[in-house]
Enzyme design. Structure first.
Site, PDB file in Angstrom:
ATOM      1  N   ASP A 165       0.610  -1.168   0.157  1.00  0.00           N
ATOM      2  CA  ASP A 165      -0.520   0.709   0.051  1.00  0.00           C
ATOM      3  C   ASP A 165       1.172   0.978  -0.106  1.00  0.00           C
ATOM      4  O   ASP A 165       2.294   0.901  -0.004  1.00  0.00           O
ATOM      5  CB  ASP A 165      -0.875  -0.115   1.390  1.00  0.00           C
ATOM      6  CG  ASP A 165      -2.704   0.249   1.047  1.00  0.00           C
ATOM      7  OD1 ASP A 165      -2.453   1.493   0.114  1.00  0.00           O
ATOM      8  OD2 ASP A 165      -3.404   0.220   0.871  1.00  0.00           O
ATOM      9  N   TRP A 223      -2.769   3.626  -6.083  1.00  0.00           N
ATOM     10  CA  TRP A 223      -4.344   4.322  -6.135  1.00  0.00           C
ATOM     11  C   TRP A 223      -3.669   4.871  -7.776  1.00  0.00           C
ATOM     12  O   TRP A 223      -4.804   5.982  -7.783  1.00  0.00           O
ATOM     13  CB  TRP A 223      -4.335   4.968  -5.001  1.00  0.00           C
ATOM     14  CG  TRP A 223      -4.045   4.324  -3.859  1.00  0.00           C
ATOM     15  CD1 TRP A 223      -4.564   3.261  -3.369  1.00  0.00           C
ATOM     16  CD2 TRP A 223      -4.013   5.323  -2.827  1.00  0.00           C
ATOM     17  NE1 TRP A 223      -4.380   3.023  -1.660  1.00  0.00           N
ATOM     18  CE2 TRP A 223      -3.623   4.730  -1.447  1.00  0.00           C
ATOM     19  CE3 TRP A 223      -3.676   6.455  -2.247  1.00  0.00           C
ATOM     20  CZ2 TRP A 223      -3.139   4.709  -0.155  1.00  0.00           C
ATOM     21  CZ3 TRP A 223      -2.904   6.884  -1.269  1.00  0.00           C
ATOM     22  CH2 TRP A 223      -3.109   5.597  -0.098  1.00  0.00           C
ATOM     23  N   ASP A 235     -10.061   3.497  -3.839  1.00  0.00           N
ATOM     24  CA  ASP A 235     -10.257   1.930  -3.399  1.00  0.00           C
ATOM     25  C   ASP A 235     -11.955   1.876  -3.483  1.00  0.00           C
ATOM     26  O   ASP A 235     -12.460   3.281  -3.822  1.00  0.00           O
ATOM     27  CB  ASP A 235     -11.029   2.564  -1.745  1.00  0.00           C
ATOM     28  CG  ASP A 235      -9.395   2.519  -0.895  1.00  0.00           C
ATOM     29  OD1 ASP A 235      -8.648   2.449  -1.197  1.00  0.00           O
ATOM     30  OD2 ASP A 235      -9.635   1.942   0.166  1.00  0.00           O
TER      31      ASP A 235
END
Ligand code: GLA
Length: 614
Positions: free
Chosen positions: A152, A185, A203
């Site tokens: 992440d 992302w 997300d």
């Protein structure tokens, strides 16, 4: 797999033409389940084992859903012991992660884990980030039997590209094959080289959209990424919300179908232990999964957009005959959507259609296909026909991958600055607009005879540009220009690409840096090969033996059953393959024989058969 075998596997992959992170993994989009959408940080080994058991029992495993991925909060708090080693939470994972991966592996499943490139994961668990610990953490994951790492982008310390590259290398060095899932992302052009997948969007949430964290919001962030997607490198619009709760049945089907069209990872996010039969049917439709998992690994493109009504096309297989077509209705009422076969370059009289949600063949549809689609629905078909050799096969309409572009945003059918492609006084409707140094790969699978284009520096540049153009076919140079300058005459490329599997269009900077190097492949197009697969001619008596080529098999039928030898030579007489043949019927496997034209001869007979290996 031990480290040595793994390393050998890497070597052989490097030798073949492949254009992605070379860990040999995820040659089709990863499939599995992840804990985040349903459980967020509330995970423990009982739940995860339950999920594994259910996925084995309900058939998901056999359909390819094999990765069970722990997301955030599997770790202790703080996450590391005194020596800096990552620890699982002792209450929720009392037997540790190694025991859990053993459990998964014993059932034929694989275990994934989660970390972050910063100092802490997105749940801010102290010491949980991988920054500065990459080599040690990769070794820990390998020793635990981990098969997949989602990494992440929270609490960052370092620079994005260098952090992800460091972890990618650490995983390669860990000695265990571990799928690397970049979760930052967004899409950056280096991501396909460093990760097996990269999260293209924010997300997802349990919502249809049309904007924000939702199915359509994420979809719209994914659509343009077909220029990067390729086997081993998948653009990931996030995990599935199918069965999580809020999506309607039609919306759930659309979500699953769109992700399959995009060759996106299919990572379920619902509680598979308690899903309805309707949700299970959506997640486990074999025809839809086959679209996602097609070995050519091409992401769909939008071919028409009429406001709320969109048509998406994903080529399937490697012969330009078969396509998945999705008809998306974003509007609030039922609508009719259509496709015309000329947009797939198929001979209309030959096209058969299969409805993929209903799993039924609809027969030949020579007038194209029209379907009524409910609000928020996605009709999904497979269309198969005979490629129309007389169509114009524009390169920019065919599957391709952009490997690199020196500056600005690469364009299809426009110059790098977004204007009409222009060389000299001529403008072109089709082609590629790049800035050197750039590289585009076209997988053409031996299906084309010629490649033609005009190359040069786009007319939008007045002075200062200099570019050399090169075309490579399966690594061999097929065309090389001199250094071309802005304002100079364009050069026509007209070359044979017969038998070429992958064509690479290269523009280099001409030796003086990339400024003003607006390198156009204007009017780039192919001619489809009309050379039929199979036997072209027989020299000598045809009654003593016959041959037929179908795909990778050469079938031999003969009157004489005595054992003999088959020799296959190329046109310069070099021996390419030798096999013994016994009995009146024999099948010879041609796997590994390069594309090209060959002469086959049985030593027992003076007659020869000439065949084309496509
Ligand atoms: C980020 C990621 C999500 C999930 C959470 C966990 O938001 O994008 O997919 O992993 O972190 O904290």
């Amino acid at each position: 797999m031990n480290a040595r075998i793994f390393a050998t596997g890497l070597l052989s992959l490097c030798a073949s033409a492949s254009f992605a992170l070379e860990n040999g993994l995820a040659r089709t989009p990863p499939m599995g389940w992840n804990s985040w959408n349903t459980f967020a940080g509330n995970i423990d080994e009982t739940k995860i084992k339950g999920v594994i058991d259910v996925m084995v029992a309900n058939g998901m495993k056999d359909l390819g859903y094999i990765y069970v991925n722990l997301d955030d909060n599997w770790m202790a708090n703080p996450a590391r012991d005194a020596s800096g080693k990552l620890q699982a939470d002792a209450k929720r994972f009392p037997n540790g992660i190694k025991a859990l991966s053993d459990y998964a592996h014993a059932k034929g499943m694989k275990l994934g884990i989660y970390s972050d490139r910063g100092s802490m994961t997105c749940m801010n668990v102290p010491q949980s980030g991988g920054y500065g610990h990459e080599a040690d953490d990769a070794k820990t994951y390998a020793s635990w039997g981990i098969d997949y790492l989602k990494y992440d982008n929270c609490n960052t310390v370092g620079q994005m590209q260098s952090d992800y590259t460091t972890m990618s290398k650490a995983l390669l060095a860990s000695g265990r094959p571990i799928v690397f899932s970049i979760c930052a992302w967004q899409t950056q052009s280096w991501m396909p080289d460093q990760g097996n997948l990269w999260r293209s969007t924010t997300d997802i949430a349990d919502a249809w959209g049309p904007t924000g964290w939702s199915v359509l919001g994420n979809w719209d962030g994914q659509v343009g990424n077909y220029i990067y997607t390729r086997p081993g490198a998948w653009s990931d619009p996030d995990m599935l919300e199918v069965g999580h709760g809020k999506l309607t049945e039609d919306e759930s089907r659309s979500h699953m179908g769109l992700w399959a069209l995009a060759a996106a990872p299919l990572i379920a996010g619902n509680d598979v232990r308690s899903m309805s039969s309707t949700i299970k049917a959506i997640l486990t439709n074999p025809d839809v999964i086959a679209v996602d998992q097609d070995s050519a690994g091409i992401q769909c493109r939008k071919i028409s957009d009429n406001g709320d009504l969109e048509v998406y096309v994903k080529p399937l297989g490697k012969d330009f005959s078969t396509f998945a077509v999705g008809f998306l209705n974003r509007s609030s009422s039922t609508q009719s959507l259509s496709i015309n076969w000329s947009s797939l370059r198929l001979d209309p009289s030959s096209v058969t259609v299969r409805d993929l949600w209903n799993r039924t063949d609809l027969g030949i549809k020579k007038d194209g296909y029209t379907v009524s689609v409910p609000s928020h629905g996605l009709a999904l078909i497979k269309a198969k026909g005979t490629p129309d050799a007389s169509a114009t096969w524009w390169a920019s309409d065919l599957p391709f991958t952009l490997l690199s572009n020196g500056y600005g945003t690469f364009k299809q059918d426009k110059s790098i600055d977004g204007k009409d492609l222009k060389l000299g006084t001529k403008t072109y409707a089709k082609g590629f607009g790049t800035n050197a140094a750039s590289k585009i790969v076209l997988p053409i699978y031996g299906k084309f005879d010629r490649f033609q284009a005009d190359v040069g520096i786009d007319g939008e540049v007045n002075s200062g540009g200099s570019v050399a153009f090169q075309v490579l076919g399966d690594g061999k140079s097929l065309f090389q220009s001199n250094v071309l300058k802005s304002g100079g005459a364009p050069v026509a490329v007209d070359i044979s690409v017969a038998g070429v599997d992958s064509l690479v269009l290269v523009a280099t900077d001409g030796g003086d840096g990339i400024s003003y190097d607006h390198a156009d492949w204007a009017g780039a197009r192919f001619t489809f090969s009309q050379t039929p697969t199979g036997i072209l001619a027989a020299r000598g008596a045809v009654h003593d033996w016959q041959a037929q080529v179908r795909g990778d098999l050469l079938s031999i039928r003969r009157t004489d059953a005595e054992p003999t030898i088959l020799a296959v030579r190329d046109l310069s007489g070099r021996l390419a393959l030798k096999r013994s043949v016994a009995g009146t019927n024999a099948e010879i496997d041609l796997t590994g024989l390069p594309h090209g034209t060959y002469i086959a001869q049985l030593l027992s007979s003076p007659s020869q058969r000439i065949f084309v290996r496509n």
